[in-house]
Design a protein around this motif. Structure first.
Motif, PDB file in Angstrom:
ATOM      1  N   LEU A   1       0.862  -1.178   0.000  1.00  0.00           N
ATOM      2  CA  LEU A   1       0.000   0.000   0.000  1.00  0.00           C
ATOM      3  C   LEU A   1       0.907   1.239   0.000  1.00  0.00           C
ATOM      4  O   LEU A   1       2.079   1.147   0.363  1.00  0.00           O
ATOM      5  CB  LEU A   1      -0.883   0.029   1.250  1.00  0.00           C
ATOM      6  CG  LEU A   1      -2.138  -0.828   1.313  1.00  0.00           C
ATOM      7  CD1 LEU A   1      -2.847  -0.598   2.639  1.00  0.00           C
ATOM      8  CD2 LEU A   1      -3.096  -0.539   0.163  1.00  0.00           C
ATOM      9  N   PRO A   2       0.373   2.384  -0.360  1.00  0.00           N
ATOM     10  CA  PRO A   2       1.131   3.630  -0.160  1.00  0.00           C
ATOM     11  C   PRO A   2       1.158   3.967   1.332  1.00  0.00           C
ATOM     12  O   PRO A   2       0.225   4.596   1.859  1.00  0.00           O
ATOM     13  CB  PRO A   2       0.346   4.648  -0.985  1.00  0.00           C
ATOM     14  CG  PRO A   2      -1.033   4.092  -1.083  1.00  0.00           C
ATOM     15  CD  PRO A   2      -0.897   2.614  -1.078  1.00  0.00           C
ATOM     16  N   TRP A   3       2.193   3.519   2.025  1.00  0.00           N
ATOM     17  CA  TRP A   3       2.216   3.583   3.490  1.00  0.00           C
ATOM     18  C   TRP A   3       2.223   5.000   4.035  1.00  0.00           C
ATOM     19  O   TRP A   3       1.931   5.211   5.215  1.00  0.00           O
ATOM     20  CB  TRP A   3       3.427   2.806   4.019  1.00  0.00           C
ATOM     21  CG  TRP A   3       3.445   1.391   3.562  1.00  0.00           C
ATOM     22  CD1 TRP A   3       4.322   0.820   2.707  1.00  0.00           C
ATOM     23  CD2 TRP A   3       2.526   0.357   3.936  1.00  0.00           C
ATOM     24  NE1 TRP A   3       4.027  -0.505   2.501  1.00  0.00           N
ATOM     25  CE2 TRP A   3       2.917  -0.816   3.245  1.00  0.00           C
ATOM     26  CE3 TRP A   3       1.414   0.305   4.767  1.00  0.00           C
ATOM     27  CZ2 TRP A   3       2.228  -2.025   3.382  1.00  0.00           C
ATOM     28  CZ3 TRP A   3       0.737  -0.894   4.899  1.00  0.00           C
ATOM     29  CH2 TRP A   3       1.141  -2.032   4.217  1.00  0.00           C
ATOM     30  N   GLN A   4       2.543   5.971   3.207  1.00  0.00           N
ATOM     31  CA  GLN A   4       2.531   7.368   3.656  1.00  0.00           C
ATOM     32  C   GLN A   4       1.171   8.026   3.443  1.00  0.00           C
ATOM     33  O   GLN A   4       0.995   9.217   3.694  1.00  0.00           O
ATOM     34  CB  GLN A   4       3.611   8.180   2.919  1.00  0.00           C
ATOM     35  CG  GLN A   4       3.344   8.429   1.434  1.00  0.00           C
ATOM     36  CD  GLN A   4       3.687   7.234   0.551  1.00  0.00           C
ATOM     37  OE1 GLN A   4       3.962   6.139   1.034  1.00  0.00           O
ATOM     38  NE2 GLN A   4       3.691   7.458  -0.761  1.00  0.00           N
ATOM     39  N   SER A   5       0.166   7.249   3.045  1.00  0.00           N
ATOM     40  CA  SER A   5      -1.160   7.800   2.758  1.00  0.00           C
ATOM     41  C   SER A   5      -1.775   8.442   4.001  1.00  0.00           C
ATOM     42  O   SER A   5      -1.723   7.871   5.096  1.00  0.00           O
ATOM     43  CB  SER A   5      -2.081   6.695   2.244  1.00  0.00           C
ATOM     44  OG  SER A   5      -3.413   7.167   2.132  1.00  0.00           O
ATOM     45  N   PRO A   6      -2.389   9.614   3.845  1.00  0.00           N
ATOM     46  CA  PRO A   6      -3.061  10.248   4.989  1.00  0.00           C
ATOM     47  C   PRO A   6      -4.283   9.480   5.465  1.00  0.00           C
ATOM     48  O   PRO A   6      -4.793   9.745   6.552  1.00  0.00           O
ATOM     49  CB  PRO A   6      -3.461  11.620   4.425  1.00  0.00           C
ATOM     50  CG  PRO A   6      -3.539  11.432   2.940  1.00  0.00           C
ATOM     51  CD  PRO A   6      -2.478  10.434   2.627  1.00  0.00           C
ATOM     52  N   ARG A   7      -4.753   8.517   4.694  1.00  0.00           N
ATOM     53  CA  ARG A   7      -5.913   7.724   5.116  1.00  0.00           C
ATOM     54  C   ARG A   7      -5.542   6.631   6.113  1.00  0.00           C
ATOM     55  O   ARG A   7      -6.418   6.025   6.716  1.00  0.00           O
ATOM     56  CB  ARG A   7      -6.583   7.112   3.881  1.00  0.00           C
ATOM     57  CG  ARG A   7      -7.156   8.156   2.936  1.00  0.00           C
ATOM     58  CD  ARG A   7      -7.724   7.540   1.683  1.00  0.00           C
ATOM     59  NE  ARG A   7      -8.843   6.656   1.986  1.00  0.00           N
ATOM     60  CZ  ARG A   7      -9.456   5.894   1.077  1.00  0.00           C
ATOM     61  NH1 ARG A   7      -9.016   5.914  -0.192  1.00  0.00           N
ATOM     62  NH2 ARG A   7     -10.466   5.131   1.407  1.00  0.00           N
ATOM     63  N   LEU A   8      -4.259   6.374   6.294  1.00  0.00           N
ATOM     64  CA  LEU A   8      -3.813   5.366   7.258  1.00  0.00           C
ATOM     65  C   LEU A   8      -3.665   5.994   8.636  1.00  0.00           C
ATOM     66  O   LEU A   8      -2.593   5.986   9.261  1.00  0.00           O
ATOM     67  CB  LEU A   8      -2.496   4.743   6.799  1.00  0.00           C
ATOM     68  CG  LEU A   8      -2.603   3.830   5.568  1.00  0.00           C
ATOM     69  CD1 LEU A   8      -1.218   3.465   5.043  1.00  0.00           C
ATOM     70  CD2 LEU A   8      -3.385   2.567   5.914  1.00  0.00           C
ATOM     71  N   THR A   9      -4.738   6.553   9.131  1.00  0.00           N
ATOM     72  CA  THR A   9      -4.790   7.139  10.466  1.00  0.00           C
ATOM     73  C   THR A   9      -6.106   6.717  11.124  1.00  0.00           C
ATOM     74  O   THR A   9      -7.045   6.283  10.443  1.00  0.00           O
ATOM     75  CB  THR A   9      -4.715   8.679  10.416  1.00  0.00           C
ATOM     76  OG1 THR A   9      -5.806   9.169   9.613  1.00  0.00           O
ATOM     77  CG2 THR A   9      -3.415   9.147   9.812  1.00  0.00           C
TER      78      THR A   9
END
Length: 582
Positions: free
Chosen positions: A235-243
Motif C-alpha cells: 500500500l502507499p504507506w505514507q497515505s493520509p488515510r492510514l490514520t
C-alpha cells in the motif's frame, strides 16, 4: 365498510334470520326449516358459513400477529436496536442467503426486518451464485457494499462478478477482500479505480514467496481506513488515510514494505488501535531515510488488545516496539528476525506492558539464560489468529525476551514485576508455572520470583529445571511461608503461600548439597502436611491442598523415602522420580 365486513354482516344476518324463524319451533335445528328443504339451499348456506369461517380464520391470524408484534418484549425494542441484535446473529465470515433465510424464518416480523434493511445484504461475492448477487443488489440498491473477490472462481463466474461490480457506484464501496491469483488478476485493474470510499482493506497475495509483487494504489482522497489487513501486497504507506485505524495487520511483506517512520506515523495517529500484528516483514535492507530519530516520543495506544511482532526486521522492531505504551494489552508476542531474537529492555514501561498478559495467562514459563545471548524468556500460550481481521480472535498471553546479564539483574526484574502487579491490585489466573535456569556460572543461588508467587493463588503445578543445583532450598523455604489475614481482634487466619499447589516437579543435573536438600524437604513436608495438628493458639491455619506429586531426582527421592517423615501424605505414592524403577 370493507368488502369482508360487508360480507360478514350480510351472511351473519341471513344466518340469524334463519335462526329467528325457528324460535317458535320445538326444534333447535335450523335444518328442519322449510327454507332449507332444497339441496341448493343447503349448499348455499354451507358456502356462506365456510366463507365466514375462512374470514374469521384470517382475522384471527392477523390479530395473533398484531398481538405478538405489539406485546412481545423483543418487538417492543426500537427498530434500530432490533436490527443491531439481528446483525450480530449473522455469520459474516461465511455470509450467504441460505443462512439469512434461516434467520428470517423465525417470524414474519424478523423476515420483514431482514428483507427491508439493506444492512443484511452488503456482500457481493465472486464465489456466490449469480442469482444470489442479484438478490443482494436488489435488496441493497443504495447502501454500502462489501466486495469479496477470493478463492479460485472460473472465468465465467469472474466475468459475471466483474460485470455486477461495475454497476455499483464507487462511493458505495465500503470494504474489499481481494485474493490476488491468476484467476482474479483481471479484477485488479477495476479495483484500482474503486478505492476512494473504502474503509476496510483486506488484501492477500499467496504467491509472494515466488517473488510476485502486487500493490494497491490507494486513493489519497477518502475517509480514514478502519481495518487494514495486508498479506504479501503493498500500500502507499505514507497515505493520509492510514490514520485512526482500529486494526493493522501486516504479514509476509518482503517488497513495498513500510519504513519505520511510516509505521511510527500510522501508529502515533491511531489512538483507537485495538490490534497490531506485524509478521514476516523482512526486507533486505531499510532505507536510511526511513529511520526514526532517537528522540521520537512514545506511541500511546490505550485500547490496544493484541501486539505481535514476529520475524520482523530488527531495524523495524528496535525502532517501534520500545516506544509502544499499551497497558491494557492482553496478548503480546515479540520475536526477532530469524534466529536473532529481539530482547526488550527491562524498564518500568516494559513491565507495565507485560503485566496484563501475564495476569490473563493460565500457564507461564520463565526461562533464565546467562552467557552469550543472556535473557529472561517469559512465555505462556498466546495465540495470534491467522484469520482475516474481521473474524480473528486472539488468545491472551505473552511471549517475549528481556535483556538481563546477571542474577542480581534478574532479582531486580522480579521486584519491578511485583511492584507493577501490586499496583494493579489483581491476582493472576496462572495455574501452571515452569521455571528454567541455565547459566555458565555454577554455584550461585537462583533468585526465585517470590513476588510473582504471591499473585498466583490458583497455582496447582510448579515445575523447576535447575542447571545451577542451588534452587531447591530457596524454593522450599518459599513454600513454607504463611500469609496472615486479620479477620478480627480475637481471631486471625494464616494461609500457605500457593495453597492449591499439588504438583511440584524439580529437575537438576548436579546437586551439591544433596543431604541438606533432603532435610529441607523433610521439614517442608512435616510443616505443611503434618500428621496431626498441634496448633493450640488462637491463630487458625487454613489447610493446603494435599500434595499429589513430588517429582525429584532419583538420588534425592531415595534419600527422602528412607527418612521417617511425620506427615499424613502417602509418600510412596507422592514421591516420584523418572529414573527410579517401579
Amino acid at each position: 365498510m370493507s368488502r369482508e365486513k360487508e360480507f360478514i354482516k350480510t351472511s351473519v344476518s341471513t344466518y340469524l334470520a334463519l335462526c329467528t324463524s325457528q324460535s317458535e319451533s320445538t326444534s333447535d335445528n335450523i335444518l328442519d326449516d322449510e327454507y332449507l328443504a332444497s339441496e341448493s339451499a343447503k349448499d348455499n348456506l354451507i358456502g356462506i358459513m365456510e366463507r365466514i369461517q375462512d374470514v374469521f380464520t384470517r382475522e384471527v391470524a392477523k390479530l395473533n400477529c398484531r398481538r405478538n408484534n405489539e406485546h412481545s418484549l423483543i418487538h417492543q425494542l426500537p427498530p434500530e436496536i432490533f436490527v443491531e441484535i439481528l446483525l450480530l446473529a449473522v455469520d459474516w465470515s461465511w455470509w450467504d442467503t441460505e443462512k439469512l433465510r434461516k434467520l428470517a424464518s423465525v417470524s414474519t416480523y424478523w423476515r420483514d426486518t431482514i428483507l427491508s434493511c439493506n444492512r443484511f445484504w452488503p456482500v457481493i461475492d465472486v464465489m456466490a451464485k449469480g442469482e444470489v448477487r442479484k438478490m443482494a443488489m436488489k435488496r441493497n440498491p443504495n447502501g454500502p457494499v462489501d466486495v469479496w473477490c477470493w478463492a479460485q472462481p472460473d472465468s465465467t463466474a469472474l466475468r459475471e462478478f466483474i460485470e455486477d461490480a461495475q454497476t455499483i457506484q464507487k462511493t458505495r464501496w465500503r470494504s474489499i477482500l481481494y485474493d490476488y491469483r491468476s484467476e482474479t488478476e483481471g479484477f485488479l485493474n477495476h479495483l484500482q479505480t474503486q478505492t476512494s470510499s473504502l474503509i476496510d482493506v483486506l488484501l492477500l497475495n499467496p504467491n509472494v514467496s515466488y517473488g510476485t509483487t502486487v500493490s494497491l494504489d490507494l486513493s489519497p482522497e477518502g475517509p480514514h481506513l478502519r481495518h487494514v489487513d495486508i498479506r504479501g501486497m503493498g500500500l502507499p504507506w505514507q497515505s493520509p488515510r492510514l490514520t485512526n485505524l482500529a486494526t493493522l495487520s501486516l504479514r509476509y511483506i518482503y517488497h513495498h514494505i513500510p519504513q519505520p517512520k511510516h509505521l511510527y506515523t500510522i501508529l502515533s495517529s491511531s489512538p483507537r488501535l485495538e490490534r497490531l500484528c506485524v509478521t514476516h516483514v523482512t526486507p533486505g535492507e531499510i532505507d536510511p531515510t526511513g529511520s526514526l530519530p532517537t528522540t521520537s516520543p512514545p506511541i500511546t495506544l490505550p485500547v490496544l488488545a493484541t501486539l505481535a511482532f514476529q520475524n520482523v526486521s530488527n531495524s523495524i522492531t528496535h525502532s517501534i516496539v520500545p516506544l509502544i505504551r499499551a497497558t491494557a494489552c492482553k496478548t503480546i508476542v515479540v520475536d526477532g528476525e530469524g534466529e536473532l531474537s529481539f530482547r526488550l529492555q527491562p524498564q518500568q514501561t516494559t513491565f507495565e506492558l507485560l503485566a496484563q498478559p501475564i495476569t490473563a495467562s493460565e500457564s507461564l514459563k520463565l526461562k533464565f539464560k546467562m552467557g552469550g545471548e543472556s535473557c529472561l524468556h517469559i512465555q505462556s500460550e498466546p495465540y495470534i489468529a491467522p484469520e482475516w481481521v474481521y473474524w480473528a480472535h486472539d488468545k491472551p498471553g505473552v511471549d517475549v525476551r528481556l535483556a538481563v546479564h546477571s542474577a542480581d539483574g534478574l532479582a531486580r526484574m522480579w521486584s519491578q514485576l511485583e511492584v507493577v502487579l501490586g499496583s494493579r491490585g489483581a491476582s493472576t489466573n496462572i495455574k501452571t508455572l515452569d521455571i528454567e535456569c541455565s547459566t555458565d556460572v555454577l554455584g550461585q543461588e537462583l533468585p526465585f520470583p517470590s513476588g510473582l508467587f504471591g499473585f498466583c493463588p490458583e497455582l496447582a503445578t510448579l515445575r523447576c529445571v535447575d542447571d545451577t543445583g542451588t534452587a531447591l532450598q530457596p524454593l522450599v523455604r518459599l513454600l513454607q511461608k504463611r500469609e496472615e489475614k486479620k479477620e478480627g481482634i480475637r481471631s486471625e487466619t494464616s494461609k500457605w503461600l500457593l495453597p492449591k499447589l499439588n504438583h511440584l516437579l524439580y529437575s537438576v543435573n548436579t546437586m551439591p548439597d544433596e543431604e541438606e536438600c533432603a532435610t529441607a524437604l523433610k521439614t517442608f513436608l512435616e510443616l505443611r502436611y503434618p500428621s496431626h495438628s498441634n496448633d493450640s493458639t488462637l491463630q487458625r491455619l487454613e489447610s493446603p491442598t494435599p500434595m499429589k506429586t513430588l517429582d525429584l531426582p532419583s538420588a534425592l527421592a531415595v534419600k527422602l523415602k528412607a527418612m521417617d517423615i511425620s506427615t499424613f501424605l502417602k509418600l510412596d505414592d507422592v514421591i516420584q522420580s523418572p529414573n527410579l524403577d517401579g
